[in-house]
Enzyme design. Structure first.
Site, short mmCIF file in Angstrom:
data_model
loop_
_atom_site.label_atom_id
_atom_site.label_comp_id
_atom_site.label_asym_id
_atom_site.label_seq_id
_atom_site.Cartn_x
_atom_site.Cartn_y
_atom_site.Cartn_z
N CYS A 71 23.46 40.92 64.58
CA CYS A 71 22.66 41.73 65.51
C CYS A 71 21.79 40.83 66.39
O CYS A 71 20.86 40.19 65.90
CB CYS A 71 21.81 42.70 64.70
SG CYS A 71 20.56 43.59 65.65
N CYS A 80 18.07 41.68 66.38
CA CYS A 80 17.49 41.30 65.07
C CYS A 80 17.15 39.81 65.06
O CYS A 80 16.08 39.42 64.62
CB CYS A 80 18.47 41.60 63.94
SG CYS A 80 18.87 43.34 63.72
#
Length: 148
Positions: free
Chosen positions: A68, A71
């Protein structure tokens, strides 16, 4: 502040009692000797997360995955927030790719997702990548952290 606080060791999962006035003095786990309050983000597995969510100190958990982009972008900001909130709040991460059942257990619909736990209950959620200042403001607006 007086009394003692229950803190779960993020290394071994053992429950510890720490005098509240000693939070800033680098308390260690009575079993494995790991630091209980570090100002750093801990990597947790679901079982230690389950135990830590019931601690007397607030716990902010970042549900994330290595693939991600947002993230990974937020990771350094989350680390800055951990330093800013220590010793009154602990921050941790759980990898939803390595522990997919955690996503179901905590009803994670998208990542990054932040969930704030305190004394065994979910206090609040925050979705999406955020700068450290927003993370700190979110936590301080939801729980009264112990004084330093």
């Amino acid at each position: 502040m007086t009394g003692s606080l229950k803190l779960t060791c993020h290394a071994c999962g053992q429950a510890n009692r720490v005098p509240a006035e000693r939070l800033g003095a680098a308390p260690k786990c009575g079993i494995c000797g790991a630091a209980l309050v570090t100002g750093k983000v801990a990597e947790l597995d679901p079982e230690i997360l389950r135990k830590s969510a019931g601690d007397d100190l607030p716990l902010l958990v970042d549900f994330w995955a290595p693939w991600c982009g947002p993230c990974r972008q937020m990771a350094p900001e989350f680390a800055k927030a951990a330093q800013a909130l220590a010793p009154g709040v602990r921050l941790a991460k759980i990898d939803t790719e390595a522990h997919p059942a955690a996503s179901g257990r905590y009803a994670i619909r998208g990542i990054p997702a932040l969930i704030l736990f305190h004394r065994g209950r979910e206090v609040a959620r925050l979705a999406g990548a955020r700068p450290a200042a927003d993370i700190v403001a979110f936590v301080r607006g939801k729980v009264a952290a112990p004084a330093r």
